[in-house]
Design a protein around this motif. Sequence first.
Motif, PDB file in Angstrom:
ATOM      1  N   ARG A  60      -3.003   7.056   2.199  1.00  0.00           N
ATOM      2  CA  ARG A  60      -3.116   5.873   1.338  1.00  0.00           C
ATOM      3  C   ARG A  60      -3.759   4.714   2.084  1.00  0.00           C
ATOM      4  NH1 ARG A  60       2.694   5.588  -1.911  1.00  0.00           N
ATOM      5  NH2 ARG A  60       2.668   7.747  -2.704  1.00  0.00           N
ATOM      6  N   ARG A  75      -7.474   5.356   1.940  1.00  0.00           N
ATOM      7  CA  ARG A  75      -8.030   5.134   0.609  1.00  0.00           C
ATOM      8  C   ARG A  75      -8.162   3.641   0.318  1.00  0.00           C
ATOM      9  NH1 ARG A  75      -4.577   9.679  -2.831  1.00  0.00           N
ATOM     10  NH2 ARG A  75      -5.834  11.492  -2.206  1.00  0.00           N
ATOM     11  N   TYR A  76      -7.154   2.872   0.699  1.00  0.00           N
ATOM     12  CA  TYR A  76      -7.222   1.427   0.479  1.00  0.00           C
ATOM     13  C   TYR A  76      -8.361   0.821   1.292  1.00  0.00           C
ATOM     14  CZ  TYR A  76      -6.245  -3.523   0.875  1.00  0.00           C
ATOM     15  OH  TYR A  76      -6.376  -4.882   0.883  1.00  0.00           O
ATOM     16  N   ILE A 116       0.834  -1.204   0.000  1.00  0.00           N
ATOM     17  CA  ILE A 116       0.000   0.000   0.000  1.00  0.00           C
ATOM     18  C   ILE A 116       0.868   1.254   0.000  1.00  0.00           C
ATOM     19  CG2 ILE A 116      -1.794   1.282   1.227  1.00  0.00           C
ATOM     20  CD1 ILE A 116      -2.743  -1.347   2.428  1.00  0.00           C
ATOM     21  N   VAL A 117       1.867   1.291   0.866  1.00  0.00           N
ATOM     22  CA  VAL A 117       2.764   2.445   0.980  1.00  0.00           C
ATOM     23  C   VAL A 117       4.200   1.926   0.893  1.00  0.00           C
ATOM     24  CG1 VAL A 117       3.374   4.488   2.315  1.00  0.00           C
ATOM     25  CG2 VAL A 117       1.087   3.498   2.533  1.00  0.00           C
TER      26      VAL A 117
END
Length: 696
Positions: free
Chosen positions: A375, A378-379, A343-344
């Motif tokens: 992030r 958002r995920y 994800i990041v």
Amino acid sequence: MSMSMGDMPAGSMSMGDGVPSLFTLQKMYWAVAGSAIGAATLVNVLDRIIARQRLRDSSLTPAKPKSIFFGIYATITAIVREVSYATIRPLRVGAFTLHFPPLGPVLIVLANLLTVMVLCFYKLDTMDPWNWENVGYRTGFIAICQLPLIFLLAGRQNIIGFLAGVSYVELNWYHRWVARTLWLTTTIHMVFWFRNWARWNYITYQLYNDPLTKRGFAAWVILTFIVITSFAPIRRLSYEVFVIQHLVTFVGFIVAVWMHAPEEVKVWVWIPIGLVVFDRVARYAWSAYANLSIFHRNEERKGLWAHEATFTALPGNVTRVTVDNPGVGWKPGQHVFLTCHSIVPLQCHPFTIASIPEDKKMEFFIRAENGGTRRFFRYASKSHSVLGNDKVDTASRRTIFIEGPYGSIRSLRQFDSAVLLAGGMGATFVIPLLRDVVLAWKMESGQQAATRTARLAATKRLRFVWVIKSRSQLSYFEEQLQSLLADVEGCRRTCPDFDKEIEVSIYITCDDKLDPPTATLLPLQTKDTATFKDTTEGAAKEVSEKGDVPAYSVSVDSVSTPGPVLTGQGCLPGGGCCCTTQIEDEDDSTGCACNCSGPTAVQSEKGESGVNSIRNQTSTAERPIALHTLTGRPTPRVIIQKVLEKAEGESAVVVCGPRGLADDVRRSVVSLSDERAVHKGTGAQGIYLHVENFGL
């Protein structure tokens, strides 16, 4: 570490009769620094011995010294704490507020500075031009020997922290100020060489033609850049950028110093390099153990990596990250660094663990700011059709890496009484500590009812105060707080001689309506959130990354959007109002209420006897315990004093919240500590204070 040493070994130079050699002065500096570390280690050992003794003490006052030695130690500790905790009131400059650190750390930094300055100028006449070169040599040698201390204070796997029982987070403050002392020393070193060369207009020539001078000046420029960027206002502009540039400039600084320093003092450069290597190797080794499934055999762990996390989007742009059955243990109040490359990529961030080990899971509540935390949210939003839905498809799980845990606080189980104060989402640090003590009470009560064996906690009284902006924030921890009160009441029923007390108060400072409506929790709409509606009952708990949370909108008839918080009482621009009335007495308090037509006085919500504590709580397991809520702001001094008046041993005060609240609590503890020393024969002991600061 001089601008021009030539081939002569400067460490053996004579600077006059009775003046120690440069090598001896370096050893003297470390004799002072080592003594300070040794004293902190001794205090840590004694504190651990005292904690063990209290849990083995079968008397009615386990937190009270039982011998002359520990009585004297408690007295000395109380006096030192009173001086150490003292702080100057914040200074307001226009719209900015300047907060000052407590006196104890300041004195330690000043002691280090004084030691350095004495060693730099001892028996040297700085007004004599023929001594300027000697000052240049001396300050260079003293500067370079400070490098190991700076790096000892910087690592996460911290040797000083292990010996002294202090978190690397607290030591990082000393790391910055010792580095600034180093910068001052190197600046004096450079200035006196320049001053010496200026007599013959030789500065420019040296900078252009002497390799040793070039390297030394380059090291000073890099160090100056590091010091400037380490100040909080600049550091907080982008912490991720700060970390990267800090590592890069550190490498450049060490290389420049190594090239500038003569062979006889290069050992002071190799030691920091060794410390950095040790920190990295220890961290990577521990991370490998924590994150590789081979070390944690479990049916649920079938792949290479040990941990998978679920990401759940919650109201207020908050992501709940849950790691079931983690491969490492932790203590309440600690934090870990989380990394999720899917994800990041290539980022890790520290987050407080919002659960206790008995939950068998690590839970984190992460507010979406910029970068990685945004992030995550958002995920999580894309992985759930509805925000807050706990049913997560296994396909949405992501591999996550854990580094830690880190953080250190003395266990509250060893104190007679504990006062815990939280501002906003500071409750995320405080509530696990509260749960830990109540868990000990519950286990001890069960043991006493059956076999009456060991004591698990010396704590008799718990006082929790939570200051929140909006009534909706109460729902995040309402279930946990009600469960704590119910557990204590259950202990009272199980064990007739149960004598523990817990008291909880919630202060609400801003809301749509400062009266007791049946609220509906609605998040503010942003471009990253979907529509969500939930009632306050059973609403998700929220924990931020040590910061305040975005305001929610509490609506009875309609949804309103909260605007910025105003000082004093009155309506917010977008609806709602604030109450900053200082409540002196909870038993007879008058808060304020407003419905956007102006504030009016209102009596705070109370039980029949005024304070809704477990001592006078008559609810049953079938009926949830109503929490004691008030409108306005607490008076920490009064709250702490009431607990201390009943204390029969050492007490603890823990605060996590905005700097203003922390400063107020510090001053209150110092004042009350001084007063208690005056009342002879009361049996009152010292106060341990732990302040968990927001921010970086």
